[in-house]
Design a protein around this motif. Structure first.
Motif, PDB file in Angstrom:
ATOM      1  N   LEU A 143       0.837  -1.241   0.008  1.00  0.00           N
ATOM      2  CA  LEU A 143      -0.050   0.042  -0.102  1.00  0.00           C
ATOM      3  C   LEU A 143       0.782   1.255   0.017  1.00  0.00           C
ATOM      4  CD1 LEU A 143      -2.767  -0.991   2.589  1.00  0.00           C
ATOM      5  CD2 LEU A 143      -2.900  -1.029   0.268  1.00  0.00           C
ATOM      6  N   LEU A 144       1.894   1.327   0.359  1.00  0.00           N
ATOM      7  CA  LEU A 144       2.881   2.505   0.623  1.00  0.00           C
ATOM      8  C   LEU A 144       3.061   3.409  -0.831  1.00  0.00           C
ATOM      9  CD1 LEU A 144       5.847   1.999   3.152  1.00  0.00           C
ATOM     10  CD2 LEU A 144       3.732   3.633   3.434  1.00  0.00           C
ATOM     11  N   ALA A 145       3.230   2.802  -1.776  1.00  0.00           N
ATOM     12  CA  ALA A 145       3.519   3.469  -2.997  1.00  0.00           C
ATOM     13  C   ALA A 145       2.269   4.200  -3.192  1.00  0.00           C
ATOM     14  CB  ALA A 145       3.567   2.778  -4.359  1.00  0.00           C
ATOM     15  N   GLU A 146       0.977   3.807  -3.064  1.00  0.00           N
ATOM     16  CA  GLU A 146      -0.441   4.259  -3.166  1.00  0.00           C
ATOM     17  C   GLU A 146      -0.495   5.498  -2.260  1.00  0.00           C
ATOM     18  OE1 GLU A 146      -3.784   1.545  -4.531  1.00  0.00           O
ATOM     19  OE2 GLU A 146      -1.949   0.176  -3.744  1.00  0.00           O
ATOM     20  N   MET A 147      -0.061   5.248  -0.965  1.00  0.00           N
ATOM     21  CA  MET A 147      -0.149   6.211  -0.077  1.00  0.00           C
ATOM     22  C   MET A 147       0.776   7.364  -0.191  1.00  0.00           C
ATOM     23  SD  MET A 147      -0.031   3.880   3.643  1.00  0.00           S
ATOM     24  CE  MET A 147      -1.646   2.882   4.093  1.00  0.00           C
ATOM     25  N   ALA A 148       1.912   7.179  -1.012  1.00  0.00           N
ATOM     26  CA  ALA A 148       2.584   8.193  -1.257  1.00  0.00           C
ATOM     27  C   ALA A 148       2.205   9.136  -2.367  1.00  0.00           C
ATOM     28  CB  ALA A 148       4.067   7.813  -1.629  1.00  0.00           C
ATOM     29  N   GLU A 149       1.458   8.528  -3.287  1.00  0.00           N
ATOM     30  CA  GLU A 149       0.915   9.237  -4.313  1.00  0.00           C
ATOM     31  C   GLU A 149      -0.358  10.160  -3.611  1.00  0.00           C
ATOM     32  OE1 GLU A 149       0.438   8.238  -8.083  1.00  0.00           O
ATOM     33  OE2 GLU A 149       2.517   7.341  -8.098  1.00  0.00           O
ATOM     34  N   TYR A 150      -1.074   9.614  -2.884  1.00  0.00           N
ATOM     35  CA  TYR A 150      -2.213  10.291  -2.216  1.00  0.00           C
ATOM     36  C   TYR A 150      -1.521  11.531  -1.338  1.00  0.00           C
ATOM     37  CZ  TYR A 150      -5.136   6.103  -2.876  1.00  0.00           C
ATOM     38  OH  TYR A 150      -5.808   5.075  -3.416  1.00  0.00           O
ATOM     39  N   HIS A 151      -0.320  11.213  -0.423  1.00  0.00           N
ATOM     40  CA  HIS A 151       0.124  12.358   0.147  1.00  0.00           C
ATOM     41  C   HIS A 151       0.734  13.409  -0.655  1.00  0.00           C
ATOM     42  CE1 HIS A 151       2.680  14.129   3.423  1.00  0.00           C
ATOM     43  NE2 HIS A 151       3.537  14.046   2.281  1.00  0.00           N
TER      44      HIS A 151
END
Length: 265
Positions: A148-156
């Protein structure tokens, strides 16, 4: 050496911007083209054979169309899977790859406890295991895969809320205590993750060195270009291409902050 075209930076989404940003400091006049295969994001969930075939087909088109001077694969997942095949397919173009920064981590660690925070694809890759065997055999290296972290980074990066609790759940396995020693280095083995480093520092159970490979990748690009590096400003703006062909004003603004103009079909 490649043609007189731009340096092409490739990633699955926005993570490669961490590398492009460092390259811009070192190569202020170089024409840059950023290509994001966001239609396939997140690529870490793809079956390896399908992803490799997609990357080879995509690069056949990109290199024929843009004739890049060099290519930076600013994505651990893509490079560890397809880097060798891409170099064989396009011997006329120099490729600069991204691999987990395990060697510098092994050289820096005081405790001998290192964690590698990556996508599941990078964790699975034999390439990653061989780096550990070659450079960190005297260390305890924990591989931590996050879906999930790559997607979280995009959201951030896009300004969407990402809860501390959600981030901590993804990174908590990086922190190991053993016989009075603690993890002291976490390798950020996905170019998206440096966008979250300041958040990681706030929520981590103890301070660690978060190892971002972007500067080292940019320095390698400088070495590869050598005397072919541009010495005068380009006439055209740096461009970005996203394979989903998005029409998103927020993305246009975000890319403008990195000096990029979003091209659309």
């Amino acid at each position: 050496m490649g043609s007189g075209g731009p340096v092409l930076f490739f990633d699955s989404g926005l993570g490669g911007l961490t590398v492009l940003r460092e390259a811009r400091y070192l190569l202020p006049y170089e024409p840059l083209l950023y290509v994001a295969d966001d239609a396939a994001f997140p690529i870490g969930r793809w079956p390896e054979a399908d992803l490799k075939a997609r990357l080879l087909t995509l690069f056949d088109k990109l290199i024929a169309t843009h004739e890049p001077k060099a290519v930076v694969i600013a994505c651990n997942t893509a490079f560890t899977l397809a880097g060798d095949a891409l170099r064989r397919a396009h011997p006329q173009v120099p490729f600069v790859g991204t691999v987990p920064a395990i060697k510098p981590a092994a050289e820096r660690t005081a405790s001998g406890l290192i964690s590698v925070l990556a996508t599941p694809g990078t964790v699975r890759r034999a390439y990653t295991r061989s780096l550990i065997e070659s450079f960190a055999s005297q260390c305890h290296v924990r591989l931590v895969g996050s879906d999930l972290l790559a997607e979280m980074a995009e959201y951030h990066l896009r300004g969407d809320p990402v809860a501390d609790e959600a981030l901590l759940a993804e990174i908590s396995d990086c922190f190991l205590e053993s016989e009075g020693r603690r993890t002291d280095i976490v390798v950020l083995a996905c170019t998206h993750y440096p966008f979250l480093t300041n958040r990681f520092r706030k929520i981590a159970p103890w301070p660690v060195d978060w190892l971002d490979p972007a500067e080292a990748i940019a320095r390698q690009l400088v070495r590869v270009l050598g005397a072919d590096a541009a010495s005068a400003p380009a006439d055209t703006p740096d461009r970005a291409i996203f394979t989903s062909n998005p029409k998103d004003p927020a993305l246009v603004r975000l890319l403008a902050g990195f000096g990029l103009v979003l091209e659309r079909d």
